[in-house]
Design an enzyme around this catalytic site. Structure first.
Site, mmCIF file in Angstrom:
data_model
loop_
_atom_site.group_PDB
_atom_site.id
_atom_site.type_symbol
_atom_site.label_atom_id
_atom_site.label_comp_id
_atom_site.label_asym_id
_atom_site.label_seq_id
_atom_site.Cartn_x
_atom_site.Cartn_y
_atom_site.Cartn_z
ATOM 1 N N GLN A 142 26.741 24.145 31.650
ATOM 2 C CA GLN A 142 27.838 23.396 32.255
ATOM 3 C C GLN A 142 29.183 24.066 31.939
ATOM 4 O O GLN A 142 30.167 23.859 32.655
ATOM 5 C CB GLN A 142 27.819 21.957 31.730
ATOM 6 C CG GLN A 142 28.921 21.075 32.263
ATOM 7 C CD GLN A 142 28.619 19.601 32.065
ATOM 8 O OE1 GLN A 142 27.764 19.035 32.725
ATOM 9 N NE2 GLN A 142 29.311 18.978 31.121
ATOM 10 N N HIS A 151 49.891 60.667 28.469
ATOM 11 C CA HIS A 151 50.276 60.346 27.079
ATOM 12 C C HIS A 151 51.682 59.755 27.020
ATOM 13 O O HIS A 151 52.373 59.903 26.028
ATOM 14 C CB HIS A 151 50.215 61.582 26.176
ATOM 15 C CG HIS A 151 48.951 62.364 26.305
ATOM 16 N ND1 HIS A 151 47.839 62.133 25.517
ATOM 17 C CD2 HIS A 151 48.606 63.360 27.158
ATOM 18 C CE1 HIS A 151 46.873 62.963 25.871
ATOM 19 N NE2 HIS A 151 47.302 63.718 26.873
ATOM 20 N N SER A 181 67.520 34.850 29.696
ATOM 21 C CA SER A 181 67.344 34.457 28.296
ATOM 22 C C SER A 181 68.190 33.232 28.023
ATOM 23 O O SER A 181 69.291 33.099 28.556
ATOM 24 C CB SER A 181 67.785 35.605 27.389
ATOM 25 O OG SER A 181 68.105 35.116 26.101
ATOM 26 N N GLU A 201 54.940 40.347 33.002
ATOM 27 C CA GLU A 201 54.389 40.118 31.657
ATOM 28 C C GLU A 201 53.270 39.087 31.706
ATOM 29 O O GLU A 201 52.253 39.212 31.019
ATOM 30 C CB GLU A 201 55.497 39.662 30.709
ATOM 31 C CG GLU A 201 56.487 40.767 30.395
ATOM 32 C CD GLU A 201 57.720 40.243 29.684
ATOM 33 O OE1 GLU A 201 58.125 40.868 28.704
ATOM 34 O OE2 GLU A 201 58.280 39.213 30.095
ATOM 35 N N LYS A 248 70.538 39.167 29.880
ATOM 36 C CA LYS A 248 69.134 39.536 30.052
ATOM 37 C C LYS A 248 68.584 39.197 31.430
ATOM 38 O O LYS A 248 68.912 38.181 32.032
ATOM 39 C CB LYS A 248 68.258 38.810 29.009
ATOM 40 C CG LYS A 248 68.411 39.294 27.597
ATOM 41 C CD LYS A 248 67.975 40.750 27.365
ATOM 42 C CE LYS A 248 66.489 40.966 27.531
ATOM 43 N NZ LYS A 248 65.725 40.387 26.413
HETATM 44 N N1 ARG Z 1 26.864 18.954 35.292
HETATM 45 C C1 ARG Z 1 25.685 19.724 35.111
HETATM 46 C C2 ARG Z 1 26.026 21.204 35.004
HETATM 47 O O1 ARG Z 1 27.083 21.522 35.308
HETATM 48 C C3 ARG Z 1 24.782 19.519 36.274
HETATM 49 C C4 ARG Z 1 23.358 19.810 35.979
HETATM 50 C C5 ARG Z 1 22.814 18.798 35.043
HETATM 51 N N2 ARG Z 1 21.453 18.975 34.825
HETATM 52 C C6 ARG Z 1 20.793 18.358 33.861
HETATM 53 N N3 ARG Z 1 19.533 18.609 33.728
HETATM 54 N N4 ARG Z 1 21.401 17.528 33.050
HETATM 55 O O2 ARG Z 1 25.241 21.991 34.581
#
Ligand code: ARG
Length: 459
Positions: A322, A156, A277, A290, A283
């Site tokens: 993606q 605590h 600082s 941090e 400082k």
């Molecule tokens: N750049 C795409 C990804 O990172 C690669 C796969 C793309 N596939 C597709 N069916 N368009 O997912």
């Protein structure tokens, strides 16, 4: 040539093309992509899709691209490829002509990208494990150099019981050990091969996936093609394990930030990892720690982001996925630098053992030892606890430490207390009394240190 232009008559909107392109970040996968492509070419040759001399030329082209990517820093700069996969294909064609277009037979970018990501990630996990080990080594050296240093242990945020500083440090060693375990576990699930799954239904060619897996260093294949291309649980799991690493680093950072204040002054951070600082000349700020504390939030954000991206996605592949890359890459970079900087902080910290010991000696941290003393004299622990509570209140009123109360004062509380009580109240006895396994007695801590050193030496 676009990977998918045939069905289209209209042009792609320029802004959308930029929005759609992942090349700016997935170029980082180029070596993994080429490694997987070389194996895929072999698998195609094995089923007769590529003739031996075609395989040879494709392989030469891939090796050349790999070398350029490694040795020419600006090779991929300013290229407008949709992604790393189309970039490699375009480069290959530039090298060997239309033969390069044969390589995508029986493969989709869906199984390709999942494969690349897994190759990439398992190597990154290996590097991360090394960085964790280096931090563990710094903890152990700091513990080693301060074997007899005592600090107040807190619960605590109140002074609770004295502990050895090395015991405190080894607590983090243990956390990091479990972190390694989690990363190694996750690696096992990462290291399964998606290639040969095609877009989702499986490859249209009877590729020998077991051979592919072996050739690429995978422990086995993803058993279901739909699953193989559509899940990123391995990314979520990794970022989860990385998040827990960051929880641990941020707690150590926070402890050290506090311990380096004038109020605590148990440690002083090195100039090498502190800043000043712009306004206040006196400082010295613990920015390194941090930032580590702050970066934890950033990694948790990536974890939450990946959970949110994947939640409710219909099977199989969707372009949403993606989004996995920047979260993954930034997690790797952030955790790596945090581990490294923290190791530097630990490697250069100055410990003020006298001051820490003084803090451990003030504030009734030996009250539990007095209660334990009474228990050894036959009093029930609950009654001992109550009695010592009254002794402490009395001592606070007299502005005395427990060891400064006279034998008469003690006798007025209980006949069970005799002159030998002072032995139990001494800081050293308080420590050595905690001799059960895992405790802070000097013997146990020495053993723990030896264990840690052995473990690190074997790793
Ligand atoms: N750049 C795409 C990804 O990172 C690669 C796969 C793309 N596939 C597709 N069916 N368009 O997912």
């Amino acid at each position: 040539m676009k990977l998918w232009g045939g069905r289209f008559s209209g042009e792609t909107d320029e802004e959308f093309a930029r929005f759609n392109s992942s090349f700016a970040f997935d170029r980082r996968l180029i070596q993994a992509d080429i490694q997987a492509s070389r194996a895929h070419a072999e698998a195609l040759a094995a089923v007769g899709v590529l003739k031996p001399h075609e395989l040879e030329r494709i392989d030469e082209a891939l090796i050349a691209i790999s070398r350029r990517a490694r040795t020419e820093p600006d090779y991929m700069d300013g290229q407008s490829a949709e992604d790393v996969h189309s970039f490699v294909e375009a480069e290959m064609v530039a090298f060997i002509g239309d033969l390069g277009y044969k390589l995508h037979t029986g493969r989709s970018r869906n199984d390709q990208v999942a494969t690349d990501l897994r190759i990439f990630l398992r190597d990154e996990i290996d590097s991360l494990l090394k960085a964790v080990k280096i931090l563990q080594l710094s903890l152990v050296s700091l513990a080693d150099a301060n074997q007899s240093c005592v600090i107040p242990g807190y619960t605590h945020m109140q002074r609770a019981q004295p502990i050895l500083f090395p015991h405190y440090l080894l607590a983090y060693y243990e956390m990091l050990r479990r972190d390694c375990g989690r990363l190694i576990d996750a690696r096992g699930r990462v290291n399964r091969l998606p290639l040969g799954s095609g877009a989702l239904a499986g490859s249209g060619f009877a590729l020998d996936r077991a051979m592919l897996a072996e050739r690429l260093g995978f422990d086995g294949v993803c058993e279901n093609s739909v699953d193989a291309v559509s899940d990123r649980d391995f990314v979520i799991e990794f970022i989860g394990a990385a998040s827990i690493v960051m929880v641990h680093l941020s707690r150590l950072a926070e402890d050290f930030i506090m311990y380096s204040t004038a109020e605590f002054a148990f440690i002083e951070l090195s100039d090498a990892v502190s800043t000043g600082s712009s306004l206040m000349p006196q400082k010295k700020n613990p920015d390194s720690l941090e930032l580590i504390r702050g970066k934890a939030g950033r990694v948790f954000g990536h974890h939450a982001a990946m959970l949110a991206v994947m939640k409710g996605l219909p099977l199989a592949y969707n372009k949403d996925m993606q989004e996995d890359k920047e979260a993954l890459f930034d997690t790797i970079d952030t955790v790596t630098i945090s581990l490294r900087v923290l190791a530097t902080v630990l490697g250069n910290v100055k410990v003020n053992a006298a001051r820490a010991r003084e803090a451990a000696a003030v504030g009734y941290l030996n009250a539990t030892d007095l209660a334990d003393y009474l228990v050894r004299r036959g009093l029930e622990f609950r009654h001992a606890h109550d009695l010592v509570g009254r002794v402490v209140t009395y001592a606070i009123g007299k502005e005395k430490k427990l060891e400064e109360l006279s034998p008469d004062e003690y006798r007025s509380f209980s006949e069970l207390i005799s002159e030998d009580v002072y032995d139990s109240l001494a800081l050293e006895s308080s420590l050595s009394a905690k001799s059960a396994d895992g405790g802070t007695s000097p013997d146990r801590v020495r053993e723990a240190l030896i264990r840690a050193k052995l473990e690190l030496a074997m790793a």
